[in-house]
Design a protein around this motif. Structure first.
Motif, PDB file in Angstrom:
ATOM      1  N   ASN A  35       0.851  -1.197   0.000  1.00 46.00           N
ATOM      2  CA  ASN A  35       0.000   0.000   0.000  1.00 46.00           C
ATOM      3  C   ASN A  35       0.894   1.256   0.000  1.00 46.00           C
ATOM      4  O   ASN A  35       1.541   1.586   0.996  1.00 46.00           O
ATOM      5  CB  ASN A  35      -0.905  -0.031   1.236  1.00 46.00           C
ATOM      6  CG  ASN A  35      -1.826   1.174   1.311  1.00 46.00           C
ATOM      7  OD1 ASN A  35      -1.414   2.310   1.077  1.00 46.00           O
ATOM      8  ND2 ASN A  35      -3.077   0.929   1.647  1.00 46.00           N
ATOM      9  N   GLN A  56      -8.420  11.361   4.192  1.00 45.89           N
ATOM     10  CA  GLN A  56      -8.323  10.232   3.255  1.00 45.89           C
ATOM     11  C   GLN A  56      -8.252   8.950   4.063  1.00 45.89           C
ATOM     12  O   GLN A  56      -7.557   8.890   5.085  1.00 45.89           O
ATOM     13  CB  GLN A  56      -7.033  10.435   2.452  1.00 45.89           C
ATOM     14  CG  GLN A  56      -6.681   9.336   1.499  1.00 45.89           C
ATOM     15  CD  GLN A  56      -5.227   9.441   1.025  1.00 45.89           C
ATOM     16  OE1 GLN A  56      -4.504  10.387   1.355  1.00 45.89           O
ATOM     17  NE2 GLN A  56      -4.799   8.451   0.266  1.00 45.89           N
ATOM     18  N   ASP A  57      -8.975   7.916   3.624  1.00 47.63           N
ATOM     19  CA  ASP A  57      -8.876   6.587   4.240  1.00 47.63           C
ATOM     20  C   ASP A  57      -7.671   5.886   3.604  1.00 47.63           C
ATOM     21  O   ASP A  57      -7.677   5.613   2.393  1.00 47.63           O
ATOM     22  CB  ASP A  57     -10.174   5.811   3.962  1.00 47.63           C
ATOM     23  CG  ASP A  57     -10.154   4.425   4.573  1.00 47.63           C
ATOM     24  OD1 ASP A  57      -9.044   3.898   4.872  1.00 47.63           O
ATOM     25  OD2 ASP A  57     -11.240   3.842   4.747  1.00 47.63           O
ATOM     26  N   GLU A  81      -8.183   2.767   1.531  1.00 50.27           N
ATOM     27  CA  GLU A  81      -9.003   2.868   0.322  1.00 50.27           C
ATOM     28  C   GLU A  81      -8.254   3.740  -0.668  1.00 50.27           C
ATOM     29  O   GLU A  81      -8.259   4.960  -0.544  1.00 50.27           O
ATOM     30  CB  GLU A  81     -10.357   3.535   0.644  1.00 50.27           C
ATOM     31  CG  GLU A  81     -11.286   2.700   1.495  1.00 50.27           C
ATOM     32  CD  GLU A  81     -11.760   1.453   0.774  1.00 50.27           C
ATOM     33  OE1 GLU A  81     -11.836   1.472  -0.470  1.00 50.27           O
ATOM     34  OE2 GLU A  81     -12.024   0.446   1.465  1.00 50.27           O
ATOM     35  N   SER A 127      -9.155   7.462  -1.880  1.00 49.72           N
ATOM     36  CA  SER A 127     -10.393   7.871  -1.209  1.00 49.72           C
ATOM     37  C   SER A 127     -10.331   9.349  -0.847  1.00 49.72           C
ATOM     38  O   SER A 127      -9.251   9.904  -0.674  1.00 49.72           O
ATOM     39  CB  SER A 127     -10.608   7.051   0.064  1.00 49.72           C
ATOM     40  OG  SER A 127      -9.976   7.669   1.163  1.00 49.72           O
ATOM     41  N   THR A 166      -8.657   1.152  11.656  1.00 52.34           N
ATOM     42  CA  THR A 166      -8.922   2.056  10.542  1.00 52.34           C
ATOM     43  C   THR A 166      -7.809   3.093  10.560  1.00 52.34           C
ATOM     44  O   THR A 166      -7.233   3.364  11.623  1.00 52.34           O
ATOM     45  CB  THR A 166     -10.303   2.749  10.654  1.00 52.34           C
ATOM     46  OG1 THR A 166     -10.388   3.406  11.922  1.00 52.34           O
ATOM     47  CG2 THR A 166     -11.429   1.744  10.522  1.00 52.34           C
TER      48      THR A 166
END
Ligand code: GLA
Length: 414
Positions: free
Chosen positions: A303, A379-380, A383, A386, A407
């Motif tokens: 990521n 921003q997530d 995701e 996002s 999260t």
């Protein structure tokens, strides 16, 4: 004519610029990233029974290839590090030099280093300050200069120096000395010191660690379980007032390897370790079988937004800000700063709850110490791309966290 290599000139210039405040070998300006054998492969030495798993040149070639072919190198994973159990049980009886196990590393370490370097990666090696490594192979203590030079001759780029079978009192002198000997070879080598992990309850000499080591293991070994991840997080949280300020470009706290992709963590627990390790500015050293990491876990490891938090150029380590209803908030200041020099933040909400539903929590931005008067765009981080919109300074932020999950958001200061 004797020619000074460009690497040595850069090193000397850096040393002149930073007269001895920190180990300025120019390395590890952001937390090192890579792959290491220990947590997944331990000291498996029977290559007949376990050809894909034994500590051998085949394992490290395979993982250098996988780092390159599976996209890990593209997102920053760089070091291929041999941990314990690579040595013959005795030094060479004529030269006293260390010898890599002749059956398991038949081509020798130079050939292995070439293989790693040819894939654009860097080569790391484990040794131990004491008489023997933790698994009982010869340590460096009476041969420090010879061994530092041997590492340089083998084209090593990263040294993990463990602390088994040694007197803790000797480490005060010994760890700095080995660091100086590595530097004196003229080959830039990241220096990872396990020294603080051997001090038990004594307070580490952080000034010396910062001066001589690029990273250091603060505490116990990680195991393949969420319990182990939580124990390490609790240790870092409990001691954060002393640990957190020590990190910065060139010198990092090390909570130990990433265990994602192994047997112990669920998908959500894998996200949890990745997020918290990003907040902690931890070295991202995976230890897993890269051929067997399932795609969705590989996506966590790769990521880019989370890696960017981990690798943030400010190099400020985060900490556990608060705990409410068994939800822990871990927060780290990051770039970009806005025009008023207010930081942006990465904020992880970690659930230690085990009641079976995603648990909703709401915090005011003030409770999260997000005090920028112009607010934040959010921003997530799990995701991609996002955009959760703008949160004003006096607003509330809500999130739902699954049991033993996380999260993770980026709050960019407007
Ligand atoms: C110690 C270290 C581990 C690993 C083993 C190898 O326990 O903390 O990371 O290097 O030794 O024996």
């Amino acid at each position: 004519m004797h020619k000074t290599s460009p690497a040595v000139i850069v090193l000397l210039l850096l040393q002149l610029l930073h007269c001895g405040h920190a180990l300025e070998n120019g390395l590890a300006r952001t937390p090192p990233m890579g792959w290491m054998s220990w947590q997944r492969f331990r000291c498996i030495t029977d290559c007949n029974k376990f050809p894909d798993e034994c500590i051998s040149e085949r394992l490290f070639r395979r993982h250098a290839d996988l780092l390159a072919s599976e996209g890990y190198a593209d997102v920053g994973y760089e070091y291929v590090i041999i941990d314990d159990c690579w040595l013959e049980k005795a030094r060479d009886n004529k030269t006293n030099k260390l010898v890599a196990d002749r059956t398991r590393f038949p081509s020798g370490l130079n050939a292995l280093a070439d293989h790693v370097h040819n894939r654009g990666l860097k080569f790391g090696l484990y040794q131990d300050f004491g008489t023997h490594t933790c698994a009982g192979y010869p340590g460096v203590i009476d041969h420090m200069q010879l061994d530092a030079q041997t590492f340089a001759d083998w084209d090593v780029d990263y040294v993990k120096l463990d602390g088994c079978n040694a007197n803790v009192t000797d480490m005060t002198e010994g760890y700095p000395q080995f660091g100086r000997l590595l530097n004196a070879t003229g080959r830039p080598m990241v220096y990872s010191c396990s020294w603080p992990a051997y001090l038990e309850d004594a307070y580490p000499d952080y000034e010396s660690l910062i001066k001589h080591c690029n990273l250091w293991r603060n505490w116990d070994d990680i195991d393949d379980s969420l319990e182990s991840v939580f124990q390490i997080m609790d240790y870092f949280a409990k001691n954060q007032d002393s640990i957190q300020p020590q990190a910065g470009p060139g010198h990092w706290n090390d909570p130990d390897m990433l265990i994602l992709g192994n047997y112990g963590l669920s998908y959500d627990q894998s996200k949890l370790q990745m997020a918290v390790w990003a907040v902690l500015a931890a070295p991202l050293i995976m230890s897993n079988d890269l051929a067997k990491v399932e795609p969705r876990v590989k996506a966590i490891l790769q990521n880019r937004d989370i890696i960017a938090v981990n690798q943030d150029p400010l190099g400020i380590q985060g900490h556990r800000l608060l705990v409410q209803e068994y939800i822990e908030v871990w927060r780290r200041p990051i770039t970009p700063k806005n025009d008023d020099q207010e930081y942006s933040f990465a904020v992880a909400f970690v659930s230690r709850r085990t009641d079976g539903k995603p648990y909703g929590v709401t915090f005011s931005l003030k409770e999260l110490l997000l005090t920028n008067s112009k607010g934040y765009s959010v921003q997530d981080l799990f995701e991609p791309k996002s955009n959760l919109g703008v949160y004003e300074a006096d607003s509330q932020f809500s999130t739902r966290v699954v049991p033993n999950g996380v999260t993770f958001y980026k709050f960019t200061a407007l």
